[in-house]
Design a protein around this motif. Sequence first.
Motif, PDB file in Angstrom:
ATOM      1  N   VAL A 209      55.007  30.036  -7.957  1.00 27.48           N
ATOM      2  CA  VAL A 209      54.128  30.559  -6.906  1.00 27.48           C
ATOM      3  C   VAL A 209      53.321  31.744  -7.439  1.00 27.48           C
ATOM      4  CG1 VAL A 209      54.041  31.682  -4.640  1.00 27.48           C
ATOM      5  CG2 VAL A 209      55.614  29.769  -5.029  1.00 27.48           C
ATOM      6  N   MET A 210      53.994  32.643  -8.125  1.00 29.69           N
ATOM      7  CA  MET A 210      53.309  33.825  -8.669  1.00 29.69           C
ATOM      8  C   MET A 210      52.227  33.420  -9.665  1.00 29.69           C
ATOM      9  SD  MET A 210      54.298  36.432  -7.072  1.00 29.69           S
ATOM     10  CE  MET A 210      53.495  37.680  -8.073  1.00 29.69           C
ATOM     11  N   ARG A 211      52.489  32.383 -10.426  1.00 34.10           N
ATOM     12  CA  ARG A 211      51.493  31.926 -11.384  1.00 34.10           C
ATOM     13  C   ARG A 211      50.223  31.482 -10.653  1.00 34.10           C
ATOM     14  NH1 ARG A 211      51.939  28.422 -16.634  1.00 34.10           N
ATOM     15  NH2 ARG A 211      54.022  29.311 -16.663  1.00 34.10           N
ATOM     16  N   GLU A 212      50.420  30.804  -9.530  1.00 33.15           N
ATOM     17  CA  GLU A 212      49.252  30.361  -8.739  1.00 33.15           C
ATOM     18  C   GLU A 212      48.493  31.561  -8.169  1.00 33.15           C
ATOM     19  OE1 GLU A 212      48.159  27.189  -8.414  1.00 33.15           O
ATOM     20  OE2 GLU A 212      49.725  26.756  -9.890  1.00 33.15           O
ATOM     21  N   LEU A 213      49.234  32.531  -7.666  1.00 34.58           N
ATOM     22  CA  LEU A 213      48.578  33.694  -7.056  1.00 34.58           C
ATOM     23  C   LEU A 213      47.823  34.522  -8.089  1.00 34.58           C
ATOM     24  CD1 LEU A 213      51.190  34.932  -4.414  1.00 34.58           C
ATOM     25  CD2 LEU A 213      49.351  33.247  -4.190  1.00 34.58           C
ATOM     26  N   ARG A 214      48.382  34.638  -9.276  1.00 35.01           N
ATOM     27  CA  ARG A 214      47.716  35.405 -10.328  1.00 35.01           C
ATOM     28  C   ARG A 214      46.432  34.741 -10.792  1.00 35.01           C
ATOM     29  NH1 ARG A 214      52.903  35.806 -12.830  1.00 35.01           N
ATOM     30  NH2 ARG A 214      52.217  34.145 -14.241  1.00 35.01           N
ATOM     31  N   ALA A 215      46.400  33.408 -10.676  1.00 35.18           N
ATOM     32  CA  ALA A 215      45.305  32.642 -11.275  1.00 35.18           C
ATOM     33  C   ALA A 215      44.012  32.730 -10.475  1.00 35.18           C
ATOM     34  CB  ALA A 215      45.731  31.188 -11.434  1.00 35.18           C
ATOM     35  N   LEU A 255      48.092  32.792   1.101  1.00 33.81           N
ATOM     36  CA  LEU A 255      48.859  33.817   0.397  1.00 33.81           C
ATOM     37  C   LEU A 255      47.994  34.524  -0.646  1.00 33.81           C
ATOM     38  CD1 LEU A 255      51.816  34.070   1.192  1.00 33.81           C
ATOM     39  CD2 LEU A 255      52.427  32.803  -0.877  1.00 33.81           C
ATOM     40  N   THR A 256      48.162  35.842  -0.760  1.00 38.37           N
ATOM     41  CA  THR A 256      47.470  36.592  -1.803  1.00 38.37           C
ATOM     42  C   THR A 256      48.427  37.578  -2.450  1.00 38.37           C
ATOM     43  OG1 THR A 256      46.794  38.376  -0.314  1.00 38.37           O
ATOM     44  CG2 THR A 256      45.271  36.509  -0.551  1.00 38.37           C
ATOM     45  N   LEU A 257      47.996  38.125  -3.571  1.00 40.00           N
ATOM     46  CA  LEU A 257      48.701  39.262  -4.157  1.00 40.00           C
ATOM     47  C   LEU A 257      48.397  40.499  -3.304  1.00 40.00           C
ATOM     48  CD1 LEU A 257      47.996  38.696  -7.964  1.00 40.00           C
ATOM     49  CD2 LEU A 257      50.086  38.180  -6.705  1.00 40.00           C
TER      50      LEU A 257
END
Length: 260
Positions: A209-215, A255-257
């Motif tokens: 999930v974090m990988r998607e948000l960072r991208a 969802l966002t960072l």
Amino acid sequence: MLVSEFMLQQTQVARVTPRWEAWIRRWPTPADLAAAPPAEAVRAWDRLGYPRRALWLHRAASAMVERHGGEVPRELDELLALPGVGPYTARAVAAFAFGERHPVVDTNTRRVIARAVLGHGHPGPPSTTRDLAAMSSLLPVADAAARTFNAAAMELGATVCVARAPACDRCPIAAQCAWRAAGYPDHEGPRAPRQARFEGSDRQVRGLVMRELRATHRPVARGELASIWPDAEQLDRAIETLVGDGLAVVGDDGLTLPAA
DNA sequence: AACCCGTGGCA
DNA sequence: TTGCCAAGGGT
């Protein structure tokens, strides 16, 4: 030093070095980091792992601006009060950055003491109180010598007295090593508990999930995330805990960072 | 005290 | 492939 110690928590030097260079160039002072959105800290952390560390480092930067005039504090208790700073990091900063005389114990030091002093092949389960007491009893009296001793114990464990195949033929203290003298006895009492399996774990899903948000800089809808993990219930749990940690924020479009 | 938290390298 | 290990910290 504080940034490097954060990054080095459970992470090898070789993987940290390039991230540290870029990070320090971008945010040379606590105030620089505190002025940036937490999302950017998480992105710059990239794939170092345990992204909570990026968030904690950002929060620590804010705390240093608020409480310490933008400086890294020198006292142990002030360092320990910063988020993400525990017994190791606080002592490493106090000892290596400020030259204070404190025992510094990391996983390398623990192994070196277990072998060279106690004669055990592996350190037992970590106990901060015991480990610090053991190191304290070995520490030279003079500040500068203590600093060197702390660094030397870590370096010996990281480069020679390594976990798997220790290079005893190249070890500068082989002649004084209790483990070697005893003939390298194997299992000595309880071992540290085994790490939980990563494959299929919540940690793996959180990482995806974090990988998607960072991208991306756009909100990521729940529907888009569905494709990265087949188990919807586990995916929801991962998202929920990330939100709870402050690593992800729920908005109208997804969802966002964390922007702030 | 026990468990959770990422990612990658290596045997 | 699987398990071990990695400059730990929070709960």
